[in-house]
Design an enzyme around this catalytic site. Structure first.
Site, mmCIF file in Angstrom:
data_model
loop_
_atom_site.group_PDB
_atom_site.id
_atom_site.type_symbol
_atom_site.label_atom_id
_atom_site.label_comp_id
_atom_site.label_asym_id
_atom_site.label_seq_id
_atom_site.Cartn_x
_atom_site.Cartn_y
_atom_site.Cartn_z
ATOM 1 N N LYS A 138 0.846 -1.199 0.000
ATOM 2 C CA LYS A 138 0.000 0.000 0.000
ATOM 3 C C LYS A 138 0.884 1.253 0.000
ATOM 4 O O LYS A 138 2.089 1.174 0.254
ATOM 5 C CB LYS A 138 -0.904 -0.007 1.232
ATOM 6 C CG LYS A 138 -0.155 0.098 2.563
ATOM 7 C CD LYS A 138 -1.080 -0.122 3.752
ATOM 8 C CE LYS A 138 -0.305 -0.083 5.057
ATOM 9 N NZ LYS A 138 -1.135 -0.490 6.209
ATOM 10 N N ARG A 181 -11.380 0.457 14.790
ATOM 11 C CA ARG A 181 -11.193 1.237 13.556
ATOM 12 C C ARG A 181 -12.041 0.494 12.536
ATOM 13 O O ARG A 181 -13.262 0.599 12.576
ATOM 14 C CB ARG A 181 -9.691 1.257 13.230
ATOM 15 C CG ARG A 181 -9.225 2.458 12.478
ATOM 16 C CD ARG A 181 -7.738 2.403 12.208
ATOM 17 N NE ARG A 181 -7.303 1.163 11.586
ATOM 18 C CZ ARG A 181 -6.103 0.942 11.076
ATOM 19 N NH1 ARG A 181 -5.185 1.882 11.140
ATOM 20 N NH2 ARG A 181 -5.788 -0.193 10.516
ATOM 21 N N TYR A 183 13.361 31.307 5.697
ATOM 22 C CA TYR A 183 12.096 31.884 6.184
ATOM 23 C C TYR A 183 12.143 32.082 7.688
ATOM 24 O O TYR A 183 12.551 31.201 8.436
ATOM 25 C CB TYR A 183 10.933 30.956 5.862
ATOM 26 C CG TYR A 183 10.497 30.991 4.411
ATOM 27 C CD1 TYR A 183 9.985 32.163 3.857
ATOM 28 C CD2 TYR A 183 10.594 29.855 3.625
ATOM 29 C CE1 TYR A 183 9.573 32.190 2.530
ATOM 30 C CE2 TYR A 183 10.183 29.878 2.306
ATOM 31 C CZ TYR A 183 9.676 31.051 1.759
ATOM 32 O OH TYR A 183 9.279 31.068 0.454
ATOM 33 N N MET A 210 9.884 24.753 0.859
ATOM 34 C CA MET A 210 9.175 23.821 -0.030
ATOM 35 C C MET A 210 10.134 23.085 -0.962
ATOM 36 O O MET A 210 10.039 21.877 -1.130
ATOM 37 C CB MET A 210 8.121 24.585 -0.840
ATOM 38 C CG MET A 210 7.214 23.644 -1.635
ATOM 39 S SD MET A 210 6.035 24.509 -2.669
ATOM 40 C CE MET A 210 4.957 25.256 -1.471
HETATM 41 C C1 LIG Z 1 -0.346 -1.450 6.890
HETATM 42 C C2 LIG Z 1 -0.921 -2.717 7.389
HETATM 43 C C3 LIG Z 1 -0.110 -3.832 7.584
HETATM 44 C C4 LIG Z 1 1.403 -3.773 7.487
HETATM 45 O O1 LIG Z 1 1.922 -3.219 8.666
HETATM 46 P P1 LIG Z 1 3.498 -3.113 8.922
HETATM 47 O O2 LIG Z 1 3.619 -2.638 10.309
HETATM 48 O O3 LIG Z 1 4.034 -2.135 7.934
HETATM 49 O O4 LIG Z 1 4.062 -4.472 8.701
HETATM 50 C C5 LIG Z 1 -0.730 -5.020 7.925
HETATM 51 N N1 LIG Z 1 -2.077 -5.094 8.076
HETATM 52 C C6 LIG Z 1 -2.886 -4.039 7.927
HETATM 53 C C7 LIG Z 1 -4.351 -4.188 8.135
HETATM 54 C C8 LIG Z 1 -2.335 -2.810 7.588
HETATM 55 O O5 LIG Z 1 -3.133 -1.739 7.447
#
Ligand SMILES: *Cc1c(COP(=O)(O)O)cnc(C)c1O
Length: 378
Positions: free
Chosen positions: A39, A137, A269, A317
């Site tokens: 992801k 969640r 800045y 930036m």
């Molecule tokens: C992002 C995520 C992972 C991976 O987590 P890491 O700590 O990067 O290994 C696994 N399961 C779910 C549901 C996640 O959102």
């Protein structure tokens, strides 16, 4: 264009990604499927390239966050199963069947919607169901009877996995993980007793893998951070890390200009840094738009000419100013290392995160879209 011509770029080692994946696979053993998490553009490393390496290493599954991320992988020709961990919204539903995406459902009611999609598609669609065991969640808190009834009521939407996610896996001062594991075991046993036996059962991400919480591995693990070479430090009386992985990414930017400035010069800045004596400064071609956390203003470091040198003034930036007083040989056009190893010096995402008051995950994911990704085999 070759790497050396970029102004700001990351170099990603395909070999490290492969080695880290193999390290996870060797640790969990052949009875446990490894589903790497790619992801967020593979935590900034580039999801398509990383997924290609992982598929070549034998990964049969990849996990992404959203349908859009899964579409990118399919369009690039990736063949592995893809678990879409945040499920799907109504406008994304029609991508599931043609692209062979496996959604995570967070509510037993969603099974009926998937059943209708499967009917339209004319073939079964598989899903994983997430149980909320205490993170509050995503995931369902429905009881086993409700879940079992919904699972059994659908013939074409098929339960392929039962999963949960830990809120505090690295905190050995807290009993939250044990509580979540118990809740997960309970619902799993109750579902099995009711005749529902999901082929995959999974809960562990990097920390629960690396610190050896074997009871949480079941028959599939979901490593993200570990694939990129990181295991966050645990809190409290944690066991030793059982997993050996190394960072796969280094990050570089070129010096735009080098200047000798007199004492009393206010830099950047807000004029937050005033030179106490004559100094040599370098202006780097990278700023917060490239992912250098703004919170590193006045407290971050980079590696220039093989030495750690401080950032000065505010990160802006597009540029960041560094102290080159002790590096007389660094010239405009030279590259410095924002993250990685150069000479005897090293900076990793964990150290950067500590200095910036954030997480190593956030540093990696924050590397900007305009930073070129360069892949090397070594
Ligand atoms: C992002 C995520 C992972 C991976 O987590 P890491 O700590 O990067 O290994 C696994 N399961 C779910 C549901 C996640 O959102």
């Amino acid at each position: 264009m070759i790497a050396n011509e970029h102004r700001c770029w990351v170099e990603v080692s395909r070999r490290r990604i492969a080695e880290n994946f193999r390290a996870v696979r060797d640790l969990v053993g052949s009875g446990v499927e490894v589903m790497p998490v790619v992801k967020a553009d593979a935590y900034g490393h580039g999801a398509v390239e990383v997924s290609r390496v992982l598929e070549a290493e034998g990964a049969r599954w990849l996990a992404v966050s959203s349908v859009a991320e899964a579409v990118t992988l399919r369009e690039a020709g990736l063949q592995a199963g893809i678990l879409v961990m945040t499920g799907f919204l109504p406008h994304e539903a029609e991508a599931l069947a043609p692209l062979r995406l496996t959604p995570v459902l967070h509510d037993p009611d969603a099974i009926a919607s998937l059943e209708r999609l499967a009917e339209t598609a004319g073939r079964p669609l598989e899903y994983h169901l997430k149980i909320d065991t205490g993170m509050t969640r995503l995931g369902t808190r429905a009881g086993a009877a409700t879940i079992a009834a919904a699972v059994k009521a659908s013939g074409r939407a098929r339960l392929q996995g039962l999963m949960t996610h830990f809120a505090s896996a690295g905190n050995y001062e807290s009993g939250q993980t044990e509580g979540q594991m118990r809740a997960f075991e309970e619902i799993l046993s109750a579902l099995r007793a009711a005749g529902v036996d999901p082929p995959f059962v999974h809960a562990a991400s990097t920390i629960a893998i690396a610190y050896g919480r074997r009871d949480a591995w079941h028959n599939l693990v979901r490593p993200g951070h570990a694939i990129y070479g990181y295991v966050s430090p645990a809190r409290g009386p944690a066991p030793h890390v059982a997993l050996s992985v190394r960072p796969a990414l280094s990050w570089h930017a070129r010096v735009l200009t080098v200047r000798d400035v007199p004492a009393g010069s206010r830099i950047g800045y807000g004029g937050t840094f005033e030179t106490p004596s004559p100094m040599r400064i370098g202006v780097l071609s990278a700023g917060y738009a490239d992912g250098i956390p703004h919170r590193l203003s006045g407290r971050g470091k980079v590696i220039a000419g093989g030495h750690l040198v401080p950032m000065m003034g505010a990160v802006s930036m597009d540029v960041t100013t560094i102290d080159l007083t002790s590096c007389p040989d660094v010239r405009p056009g030279d590259a410095v290392t924002l993250l990685g190893r150069e000479g005897g010096a090293e900076l990793d995402a964990q150290q950067i995160a500590r200095a910036a008051g954030t997480l190593s995950y956030s540093v990696l994911c924050g590397i900007g879209a305009r930073v070129r990704r360069v892949y090397v085999d070594g």
